[in-house]
Design a protein around this motif. Structure first.
Motif, short mmCIF file in Angstrom:
data_model
loop_
_atom_site.label_atom_id
_atom_site.label_comp_id
_atom_site.label_asym_id
_atom_site.label_seq_id
_atom_site.Cartn_x
_atom_site.Cartn_y
_atom_site.Cartn_z
N LEU A 27 1.50 71.21 -13.49
CA LEU A 27 2.35 70.02 -13.46
C LEU A 27 2.67 69.56 -14.87
CD1 LEU A 27 0.78 67.79 -10.65
CD2 LEU A 27 3.06 68.82 -10.63
N PRO A 28 3.91 69.23 -15.17
CA PRO A 28 4.25 68.69 -16.49
C PRO A 28 3.42 67.46 -16.79
CG PRO A 28 6.24 69.22 -15.27
CD PRO A 28 5.11 69.37 -14.31
N GLY A 29 2.84 67.42 -17.98
CA GLY A 29 2.04 66.28 -18.39
C GLY A 29 0.56 66.42 -18.12
N VAL A 30 0.15 67.46 -17.36
CA VAL A 30 -1.27 67.69 -17.10
C VAL A 30 -1.75 68.80 -18.04
CG1 VAL A 30 -3.01 68.38 -15.41
CG2 VAL A 30 -1.05 67.00 -14.69
N GLY A 31 -2.46 68.40 -19.08
CA GLY A 31 -2.98 69.37 -20.03
C GLY A 31 -4.35 69.88 -19.63
N PRO A 32 -4.90 70.78 -20.42
CA PRO A 32 -6.22 71.35 -20.10
C PRO A 32 -7.31 70.30 -19.96
CG PRO A 32 -5.14 72.66 -21.79
CD PRO A 32 -4.30 71.44 -21.60
N ALA A 33 -7.32 69.28 -20.82
CA ALA A 33 -8.37 68.25 -20.74
C ALA A 33 -8.25 67.46 -19.44
CB ALA A 33 -8.28 67.31 -21.94
N SER A 34 -7.03 67.07 -19.06
CA SER A 34 -6.83 66.35 -17.81
C SER A 34 -7.20 67.21 -16.62
CB SER A 34 -5.37 65.89 -17.68
OG SER A 34 -5.04 64.96 -18.69
N ALA A 35 -6.85 68.50 -16.68
CA ALA A 35 -7.19 69.41 -15.58
C ALA A 35 -8.70 69.52 -15.40
CB ALA A 35 -6.56 70.78 -15.83
N ARG A 36 -9.41 69.56 -16.52
CA ARG A 36 -10.88 69.63 -16.42
C ARG A 36 -11.44 68.35 -15.81
NH1 ARG A 36 -10.27 72.30 -21.47
NH2 ARG A 36 -10.65 70.35 -22.63
N SER A 37 -10.89 67.21 -16.20
CA SER A 37 -11.36 65.93 -15.63
C SER A 37 -11.11 65.90 -14.13
CB SER A 37 -10.64 64.76 -16.32
OG SER A 37 -10.95 64.71 -17.69
N LEU A 38 -9.94 66.36 -13.70
CA LEU A 38 -9.62 66.37 -12.28
C LEU A 38 -10.52 67.34 -11.52
CD1 LEU A 38 -5.73 66.36 -12.63
CD2 LEU A 38 -7.09 64.53 -11.60
N ALA A 39 -10.78 68.50 -12.13
CA ALA A 39 -11.58 69.53 -11.45
C ALA A 39 -13.00 69.05 -11.18
CB ALA A 39 -11.61 70.81 -12.29
N ARG A 40 -13.51 68.15 -12.03
CA ARG A 40 -14.87 67.63 -11.80
C ARG A 40 -14.95 66.83 -10.49
NH1 ARG A 40 -15.07 67.11 -17.62
NH2 ARG A 40 -14.23 64.99 -17.57
N TYR A 41 -13.80 66.40 -9.99
CA TYR A 41 -13.76 65.66 -8.72
C TYR A 41 -13.19 66.55 -7.60
CZ TYR A 41 -14.61 61.52 -11.56
OH TYR A 41 -15.16 60.60 -12.43
N ASP A 95 -3.79 68.60 -4.11
CA ASP A 95 -4.96 67.71 -4.21
C ASP A 95 -4.57 66.40 -4.89
OD1 ASP A 95 -6.55 69.65 -3.05
OD2 ASP A 95 -7.22 70.47 -4.97
N ILE A 96 -3.77 66.50 -5.94
CA ILE A 96 -3.34 65.30 -6.66
C ILE A 96 -2.49 64.42 -5.74
CG2 ILE A 96 -1.90 64.44 -8.56
CD1 ILE A 96 -2.75 66.90 -10.16
N ALA A 97 -1.57 65.04 -5.00
CA ALA A 97 -0.70 64.29 -4.09
C ALA A 97 -1.51 63.56 -3.02
CB ALA A 97 0.32 65.22 -3.46
N ASP A 98 -2.62 64.17 -2.59
CA ASP A 98 -3.43 63.59 -1.51
C ASP A 98 -4.45 62.56 -2.01
OD1 ASP A 98 -2.10 65.22 0.25
OD2 ASP A 98 -3.65 66.77 0.28
N THR A 99 -4.63 62.47 -3.31
CA THR A 99 -5.62 61.56 -3.88
C THR A 99 -5.02 60.16 -4.03
OG1 THR A 99 -6.67 63.36 -5.11
CG2 THR A 99 -7.15 61.12 -5.85
N PRO A 100 -5.69 59.13 -3.58
CA PRO A 100 -5.16 57.77 -3.75
C PRO A 100 -4.89 57.47 -5.22
CG PRO A 100 -7.03 57.76 -2.24
CD PRO A 100 -6.97 59.13 -2.83
N LEU A 101 -3.82 56.73 -5.47
CA LEU A 101 -3.43 56.42 -6.84
C LEU A 101 -4.55 55.69 -7.58
CD1 LEU A 101 -1.34 56.38 -9.09
CD2 LEU A 101 -0.34 54.33 -8.04
N ALA A 102 -5.25 54.80 -6.91
CA ALA A 102 -6.34 54.06 -7.57
C ALA A 102 -7.42 55.01 -8.07
CB ALA A 102 -6.93 53.03 -6.61
N THR A 103 -7.70 56.04 -7.30
CA THR A 103 -8.71 57.03 -7.72
C THR A 103 -8.22 57.81 -8.94
OG1 THR A 103 -9.49 57.27 -5.44
CG2 THR A 103 -10.07 59.02 -6.99
N LEU A 104 -6.95 58.22 -8.90
CA LEU A 104 -6.39 58.94 -10.04
C LEU A 104 -6.40 58.07 -11.30
CD1 LEU A 104 -3.28 60.88 -8.66
CD2 LEU A 104 -5.45 61.83 -9.45
N GLN A 105 -6.15 56.78 -11.15
CA GLN A 105 -6.15 55.90 -12.31
C GLN A 105 -7.53 55.83 -12.96
OE1 GLN A 105 -4.49 52.43 -10.39
NE2 GLN A 105 -2.44 52.80 -11.25
N ARG A 106 -8.58 55.91 -12.15
CA ARG A 106 -9.92 55.91 -12.72
C ARG A 106 -10.20 57.21 -13.48
NH1 ARG A 106 -11.19 53.33 -7.75
NH2 ARG A 106 -11.89 55.31 -6.82
#
Length: 237
Positions: free
Chosen positions: A33-47, A54-65
């Motif tokens: 996805l444009p704007g998702v770099g390696p560091a962000s991808a690693r943060s997301l993968a931990r969850y 997966d991103i589309a199905d995740t509540p926005l409030a969770t993504l903001q955290r």
């Protein structure tokens, strides 16, 4: 994103309807996805968030955290919503190539061959675009839906297949995939700049000059006869 997963000379068509868009977007790795770099991808993968779906199905409030201020933009793009203007002549900032295996691939030799094939694609596309890369990112999704991403800055900006291949092989070795059940392998050339801005360090080794001459000859043959022409053998070594 469709262009990034399409081989030279081929085409990927994504329909305009919401179902067609979701069918293309949802399986894509988060880092695509444009704007998702390696560091962000690693943060997301931990969850356990490894794909656009997966991103589309995740509540926005969770993504903001997890992502902070970038969450809303990332959430919108995972749903196929992007309000940026299209600039036809704008050079891409990244170029990607990927391969998804028909089954979980455990063979390290196959991983190695796949990386070299992807690097040949990246090198050819960079040279076609008259661009050079300053970094290479390797992403490997696994059977358990996790993924690993590694990025390395190149010694010098380049579109030369052997130089790109050397860095990609180092990244692959760092992952230690001997027993991994690999679903796909993706490579991305990053931080692109126009080729005329690159500075090549001259050496006394004539093999480098010969490799570049061979590469140029293969590029001319590919332009004349199509992408089926043999790739640069200099990628291995």
């Amino acid at each position: 994103m469709a262009a990034a997963v399409t081989a030279p000379g081929a085409a990927t068509i994504v329909g305009h309807g919401p179902y067609e868009i979701a069918a293309f977007l949802r399986p894509q790795p988060a880092v695509a996805l444009p704007g998702v770099g390696p560091a962000s991808a690693r943060s997301l993968a931990r969850y356990g968030i490894t794909t656009a779906g997966d991103i589309a199905d995740t509540p926005l409030a969770t993504l903001q955290r997890i992502l902070g201020t970038a969450a809303r933009q990332t959430h919108d793009r995972a749903h196929g919503q992007d309000d940026r203007s299209v600039v036809p002549a704008l050079a891409p900032k990244t170029i990607s190539a990927s391969r998804r295996f028909d089954r979980d691939e455990l063979d390290p030799d196959q991983h190695h061959r796949t990386v070299l094939g992807l690097i040949e694609q990246l090198g050819a596309r960079l040279r076609d675009e008259r661009s050079v890369a300053q970094a290479i990112t390797l992403t490997v999704p696994y059977a358990d839906r996790t993924s690993t991403t590694r990025t390395r800055t190149l010694t010098e900006s380049t579109a030369h297949t052997p130089d790109l291949g050397a860095t990609a092989r180092e990244l692959l070795a760092l992952l230690g995939l001997q027993r991994a059940r690999v679903r796909a392998i993706s490579l991305r050339a990053e931080r692109l700049i126009p080729a005329e801005q690159a500075v090549h360090q001259l050496t006394l080794d004539t093999r480098d000059d010969k490799a570049r001459d061979l590469e140029a000859a293969l590029d001319r043959a590919r332009a004349r006869y199509g992408p089926g022409i043999a790739g640069a053998a200099a990628a291995s070594g």
